[in-house]
Design an enzyme around this catalytic site. Sequence first.
Site, PDB file in Angstrom:
ATOM      1  N   GLU A   1       0.831  -1.209   0.000  1.00  7.29           N
ATOM      2  CA  GLU A   1       0.000   0.000   0.000  1.00  7.29           C
ATOM      3  C   GLU A   1       0.858   1.249   0.000  1.00  7.29           C
ATOM      4  OE1 GLU A   1      -2.342   1.155   3.343  1.00  7.29           O
ATOM      5  OE2 GLU A   1      -0.880   0.494   4.808  1.00  7.29           O
TER       6      GLU A   1
ATOM      7  N   ARG B   1       0.864  10.398   3.638  1.00  6.74           N
ATOM      8  CA  ARG B   1       1.005  11.303   4.792  1.00  6.74           C
ATOM      9  C   ARG B   1       2.374  11.090   5.426  1.00  6.74           C
ATOM     10  NH1 ARG B   1       0.927   7.361   8.620  1.00  6.74           N
ATOM     11  NH2 ARG B   1      -0.376   5.577   8.134  1.00  6.74           N
TER      12      ARG B   1
END
Length: 453
Positions: free
Chosen positions: A287, A291
């Site tokens: 994944e 952030r």
Amino acid sequence: MIEKVLIANRGEIALRILRACREMGIKTVAVHSTADVDAMHVRLADESVCIGPPAAKDSYLSIPAILSAATISNADAIHPGYGFLSENANFAEMVEEHGFTFIGPSADHIRLMGDKIAAKVAVIAAGIPVVPGSEGAIRDAAHALEESRKIGFPVIVKATAGGGGRGMKIAETKDDITEAFNFASAEALAAFGNGDCYIEKFLTKPRHIEVQILADNFGNVIHLGERDCSLQRRHQKLVEEAPSPALDNAARKEIGEIVSKAIAKIGYRNVGTIEFLYEKGKFYFIEMNTRLQVEHPVTEAICGIDLVREMLRVASGEPLGFTQEDVKFSGHAIECRINAEHPETFMPSPGKVGDYHAPGGLGVRVDSGLYSGYTVPPHYDSLIAKLIVSGNNRNECLMRLRRSLDEFVIDGLHTSIPLHQRIMEAPAFVCGDYDIHWLGRFVEGELDSDGDE
Ligand code: ADP
């Protein structure tokens, strides 16, 4: 340049962002729930705004409360930190619609990578290798069985909206697949409001290796090497290190270049992390996190780059101030996540801190909002401190980490410090010879006291 940042977070990460702002001459606005009136980030900020009651859904997750706080404090940008609203594409969109700068990637990229099925399709097209698995969402248990047979057992059922280790279930054989599928989709529906799941080959001895990237608005992308986050319990990271003891320079360079190229192709900006499983010399994408990550300080420690400063510069529209060739890695760094929880039962242990003493000295960094007399509220994540230690090499780093853990005093609460002390003595960890399943077995006592099977 951005002049005033509202920090839409709490705890150590709010403090981390505040420190970078202050060093850049940027004013800060802290937001807090009524449970966090005495928090360190509130005390140190230039201004603070109470945004609601203790429950996160009514405060740190309340978009109207945060946007109102930004409006009344006249902030010009919002930093989301990690967790809470940091990967909420609607929030990023609303921040911009209300005339503030979102310190992070575009809402479209957050949305794309937040849907793990869509993310896999996008990264395959950009040249990143992925874990073999189903194409698209699984319709029902029969479809789950059909896809798992094609992939080969064991498999792992994962939620497309998943995060924080939730919405995942392993099926060892065909007899487990219906239950695994039903469990993962029900958990995902309850946690994320979206029960869609996909299936991947379950890798039995991988390491978790992730690559940190940094990109500006002018198409410049660089990578800042990898972090090894294989020490996890229930898919939650506990110890992270950089560089990974499992990679040689050739593998490091190869994956860094693949990632940088792909990120440029996708047109992504600001910081991001591409997570891989690494087994038998091969990388498999799992994944992308859009952030700043909890474990970003180990990267900062080995390359000397302040990632939050770069986030602020990129969000202000500045180009990256350096190229890939300018990035020099040196030494080794390890981070221990110190949680307010029992080191054996893992039961949360909020409450009032008695005596507090943080370790120091060369190569020792403590990111924490704790102080003596502070009460850790029961409403939020149990992470209370991060101890990041660096040294010229892994051995020096380990020796320094052991003495730093011995010095650390947090009275009044149970913490994970005793567990970290045990891990740092275990031969498997000392040798760097561990995979993502090692810690789970170590804490459940399946391994002998040496940490060997
Ligand atoms: P989350 O978003 O919930 O963190 P990830 O996809 O990043 O989910 O996976 C979290 C952890 O779960 C990984 O670090 C790894 O330990 C485990 N995991 C995920 N996919 C697989 C897989 N295909 N095989 C083995 N372990 C996996």
